[in-house]
Motif scaffolding. Sequence first.
Motif, PDB file in Angstrom:
ATOM      1  N   UNK A  42       0.824  -1.206   0.000  1.00 21.14           N
ATOM      2  CA  UNK A  42       0.000   0.000   0.000  1.00 21.14           C
ATOM      3  C   UNK A  42       0.858   1.255   0.000  1.00 21.14           C
ATOM      4  N   UNK A  43       1.939   1.255   0.790  1.00 22.44           N
ATOM      5  CA  UNK A  43       2.777   2.446   0.904  1.00 22.44           C
ATOM      6  C   UNK A  43       3.414   2.829  -0.428  1.00 22.44           C
ATOM      7  N   UNK A  44       3.707   1.837  -1.272  1.00 20.17           N
ATOM      8  CA  UNK A  44       4.324   2.117  -2.576  1.00 20.17           C
ATOM      9  C   UNK A  44       3.415   2.935  -3.478  1.00 20.17           C
ATOM     10  N   UNK A  45       2.092   2.832  -3.269  1.00 20.60           N
ATOM     11  CA  UNK A  45       1.144   3.524  -4.138  1.00 20.60           C
ATOM     12  C   UNK A  45       1.230   5.034  -3.976  1.00 20.60           C
ATOM     13  N   UNK A  46       1.764   5.473  -2.829  1.00 17.27           N
ATOM     14  CA  UNK A  46       1.868   6.913  -2.576  1.00 17.27           C
ATOM     15  C   UNK A  46       2.816   7.589  -3.554  1.00 17.27           C
ATOM     16  N   UNK A  47       3.712   6.825  -4.136  1.00 18.15           N
ATOM     17  CA  UNK A  47       4.712   7.381  -5.058  1.00 18.15           C
ATOM     18  C   UNK A  47       4.273   7.302  -6.519  1.00 18.15           C
ATOM     19  N   UNK A  48       3.108   6.758  -6.776  1.00 23.46           N
ATOM     20  CA  UNK A  48       2.671   6.533  -8.158  1.00 23.46           C
ATOM     21  C   UNK A  48       1.664   7.587  -8.610  1.00 23.46           C
ATOM     22  N   UNK A  49       1.634   7.892  -9.920  1.00 24.36           N
ATOM     23  CA  UNK A  49       0.616   8.813 -10.456  1.00 24.36           C
ATOM     24  C   UNK A  49      -0.731   8.093 -10.537  1.00 24.36           C
ATOM     25  N   UNK A  58     -17.149   9.977  -4.010  1.00 24.92           N
ATOM     26  CA  UNK A  58     -17.526   8.669  -4.539  1.00 24.92           C
ATOM     27  C   UNK A  58     -17.260   7.606  -3.477  1.00 24.92           C
ATOM     28  N   UNK A  59     -18.116   6.584  -3.443  1.00 21.73           N
ATOM     29  CA  UNK A  59     -17.974   5.534  -2.441  1.00 21.73           C
ATOM     30  C   UNK A  59     -16.613   4.856  -2.550  1.00 21.73           C
ATOM     31  N   UNK A  60     -16.195   4.524  -3.775  1.00 20.19           N
ATOM     32  CA  UNK A  60     -14.908   3.855  -3.967  1.00 20.19           C
ATOM     33  C   UNK A  60     -13.740   4.699  -3.507  1.00 20.19           C
ATOM     34  N   UNK A  61     -13.823   6.007  -3.689  1.00 16.55           N
ATOM     35  CA  UNK A  61     -12.741   6.905  -3.261  1.00 16.55           C
ATOM     36  C   UNK A  61     -12.683   6.972  -1.737  1.00 16.55           C
ATOM     37  N   UNK A  62     -13.838   7.030  -1.088  1.00 19.11           N
ATOM     38  CA  UNK A  62     -13.866   7.100   0.371  1.00 19.11           C
ATOM     39  C   UNK A  62     -13.237   5.853   0.982  1.00 19.11           C
ATOM     40  N   UNK A  63     -13.536   4.685   0.416  1.00 21.51           N
ATOM     41  CA  UNK A  63     -12.967   3.445   0.936  1.00 21.51           C
ATOM     42  C   UNK A  63     -11.443   3.481   0.860  1.00 21.51           C
ATOM     43  N   UNK A  64     -10.914   3.975  -0.274  1.00 21.42           N
ATOM     44  CA  UNK A  64      -9.455   4.048  -0.431  1.00 21.42           C
ATOM     45  C   UNK A  64      -8.849   5.105   0.492  1.00 21.42           C
ATOM     46  N   UNK A  65      -9.487   6.273   0.562  1.00 22.39           N
ATOM     47  CA  UNK A  65      -8.980   7.336   1.444  1.00 22.39           C
ATOM     48  C   UNK A  65      -8.939   6.864   2.895  1.00 22.39           C
ATOM     49  N   UNK A  66      -9.993   6.164   3.331  1.00 19.79           N
ATOM     50  CA  UNK A  66     -10.039   5.658   4.706  1.00 19.79           C
ATOM     51  C   UNK A  66      -8.917   4.659   4.955  1.00 19.79           C
ATOM     52  N   UNK A  67      -8.628   3.844   3.947  1.00 28.79           N
ATOM     53  CA  UNK A  67      -7.575   2.832   4.076  1.00 28.79           C
ATOM     54  C   UNK A  67      -6.209   3.511   4.268  1.00 28.79           C
ATOM     55  N   UNK A  68      -5.938   4.524   3.468  1.00 27.00           N
ATOM     56  CA  UNK A  68      -4.663   5.241   3.590  1.00 27.00           C
ATOM     57  C   UNK A  68      -4.599   6.024   4.903  1.00 27.00           C
ATOM     58  N   UNK A  71      -5.950   5.391   7.691  1.00 27.21           N
ATOM     59  CA  UNK A  71      -5.768   4.526   8.854  1.00 27.21           C
ATOM     60  C   UNK A  71      -4.289   4.271   9.128  1.00 27.21           C
ATOM     61  N   UNK A  72      -3.445   4.480   8.112  1.00 26.45           N
ATOM     62  CA  UNK A  72      -1.996   4.328   8.273  1.00 26.45           C
ATOM     63  C   UNK A  72      -1.307   5.686   8.452  1.00 26.45           C
ATOM     64  N   UNK A  73      -2.123   6.746   8.501  1.00 28.05           N
ATOM     65  CA  UNK A  73      -1.560   8.085   8.669  1.00 28.05           C
ATOM     66  C   UNK A  73      -1.096   8.711   7.371  1.00 28.05           C
ATOM     67  N   UNK A  74      -1.552   8.183   6.226  1.00 27.51           N
ATOM     68  CA  UNK A  74      -1.139   8.689   4.921  1.00 27.51           C
ATOM     69  C   UNK A  74      -2.304   9.364   4.224  1.00 27.51           C
ATOM     70  N   UNK A  75      -1.988  10.273   3.329  1.00 28.87           N
ATOM     71  CA  UNK A  75      -2.999  10.922   2.500  1.00 28.87           C
ATOM     72  C   UNK A  75      -2.641  10.710   1.045  1.00 28.87           C
TER      73      UNK A  75
END
Length: 297
Positions: A181-188, A196-206, A208-212
């Motif tokens: 998951x952390x590697x995705x922070x460096x990708x475009x 959007x529901x799908x975006x909220x699920x992903x934002x919540x996941x990040x 929860x680890x202290x990432x945006x």
Amino acid sequence: MELRQLQYFITVCEELHFTKAADRLGISQPTLSQQIKVLEDELNTPLFDRIGKKIRITEAGKLLQQYSTQMLRDLQNAKMSIAELQVNQRGTLRIAVLPSDLDYRMGSIWIAFHQLFPNVRLEIIPTIEIQDRVFEDKVDIGIGLAALPDQRLVQIPLGTESYSLFVPANHTLAQRVEIELEELLQLPLILYPVGFVGRKLLDDCFQSKGWKVQTMMDNGSAASQLQLVKAGIGFSIHPHALLVALSDDELTAIPIVNHTPVRSIELLYRTDRYMSAAATMFISLIEKHFAEQAKNP
């Protein structure tokens, strides 16, 4: 007490305004007021407190609203049941489904259902307000993210889906068997817009680890996102099952590990709704569809 009077009464309860209710019913305001007065006289109790131009439902009114709503719904269910006997499976089946990737994947269901019930009109409504549409009787069946149990609903679990990173099949990343998951922070990233529901699920996941998560592009269409990925513009994140449904050789889905985003899907409908043979078959098709996906992740 007549059904027509109960329908008038319920409309006033919904509008809390006699003029607006009369306009909605297509009758004059004095006629509506007179019918409500007849109802109150028969019950020997006021149903509304009138405060100037505003009205408020009395406790007696709330009781009548509860029972009359159920009565009219039962009558509608009876009409639907009888109509089903009189005609060869006609009518409309209204389905609310999460927009973008979920409704995008269900084309085979619509086709299979139409082949079984060619005279039934399917009305597919993409929306994130699945439960609200079901509760308000605006749809017959909803398919969306699992919610807390509610005794007013029949809730059928359809399974869980994990998310993967979608990349072009010819990209160097396509050789990876997994990605953290952390590697995705460096990708475009090309994701759904905020809200959007799908975006909220992903934002919540990040979060929860202290990432945006930062995106290079927000796009509300799953089809458009995938076209951009194939063009090498960026990468997107979707349920892995989307790639299985697409069978697109130009895309690769890399499973995300270490705090994988996961969603649970359910089918729901009101416990007091009459379910026609067509609706029952539709539910069976949906359950079979998701069961087969679970076998072939």
